[in-house]
Scaffold this motif. Sequence first.
Motif, short mmCIF file in Angstrom:
data_model
loop_
_atom_site.label_atom_id
_atom_site.label_comp_id
_atom_site.label_asym_id
_atom_site.label_seq_id
_atom_site.Cartn_x
_atom_site.Cartn_y
_atom_site.Cartn_z
N UNK A 91 0.86 -1.18 0.00
CA UNK A 91 0.00 0.00 0.00
C UNK A 91 0.90 1.23 0.00
N UNK A 92 0.33 2.33 -0.45
CA UNK A 92 1.02 3.62 -0.37
C UNK A 92 0.21 4.50 0.56
N UNK A 93 0.88 5.20 1.45
CA UNK A 93 0.21 6.12 2.37
C UNK A 93 0.51 7.54 1.91
N UNK A 94 -0.53 8.26 1.51
CA UNK A 94 -0.36 9.64 1.05
C UNK A 94 -1.69 10.38 1.04
N UNK A 151 -4.09 3.34 -2.23
CA UNK A 151 -3.50 4.52 -1.60
C UNK A 151 -4.32 4.83 -0.36
N UNK A 152 -3.66 4.79 0.78
CA UNK A 152 -4.30 4.97 2.08
C UNK A 152 -4.08 6.41 2.53
N UNK A 153 -5.11 7.02 3.04
CA UNK A 153 -4.99 8.39 3.58
C UNK A 153 -4.53 8.34 5.04
N UNK A 183 -1.44 4.73 10.17
CA UNK A 183 -2.44 4.60 9.11
C UNK A 183 -2.27 3.29 8.37
N UNK A 184 -1.02 2.94 8.06
CA UNK A 184 -0.74 1.69 7.36
C UNK A 184 -1.11 0.48 8.22
#
Length: 194
Positions: free
Chosen positions: A46-49, A62-64, A78-79
Amino acid sequence: MDFTCAILAGGKSTRLGRDKATLKVFDKALIQQVYEKAEHVFKDIVIVSNHHDRFFGIDVPIVRDILPIPSSIVGIASALLFANTPYVFVLACDMPFVSVQSIEYVLNKVNGEDIIIPRTEKGFESLHAVYNRSCISTMITRIGLQRLKISDLFPFFIVREVEENQVFMNRGASVFTNINVEEDLSLVHRLGNE
């Protein structure tokens, strides 16, 4: 053991003045380079952005950030909240020398601890480290108290420090090298061309 890889790409890049994730180094966006290494090791990425809706050539969620606080601990929490696995391996999006070997070396040190983190002469490398979902509630509490340093979490958990090793070098540079200012970018270009 199942792991999720989380690539943190939510920094504002204020010192560099440009988006680090999409910055091209060696003819490829930094986040693309990190992702390509991660996909050799992980099934779940996952990408956190908060700043991106998608990245060219990367098809992962994409995780907020859970809170509007600019800090890596918020991205990590968040991840962990999003992940379906007990452990999350966290990487920064701006590490051009990260390697499959360095990732696997840290993963192989996991033996039930809450945090597995490399330590070098420069300190702890919190964005090339493994975190257990057991960290979530304490992380959120610490964020609420504005205690945002990863090392401040250590007294609350079982932590394995991974000592320096040759595997943490790649092309003559530390795999932990990241891009914060123009001088870092110049160094990366010079090392990459040697």
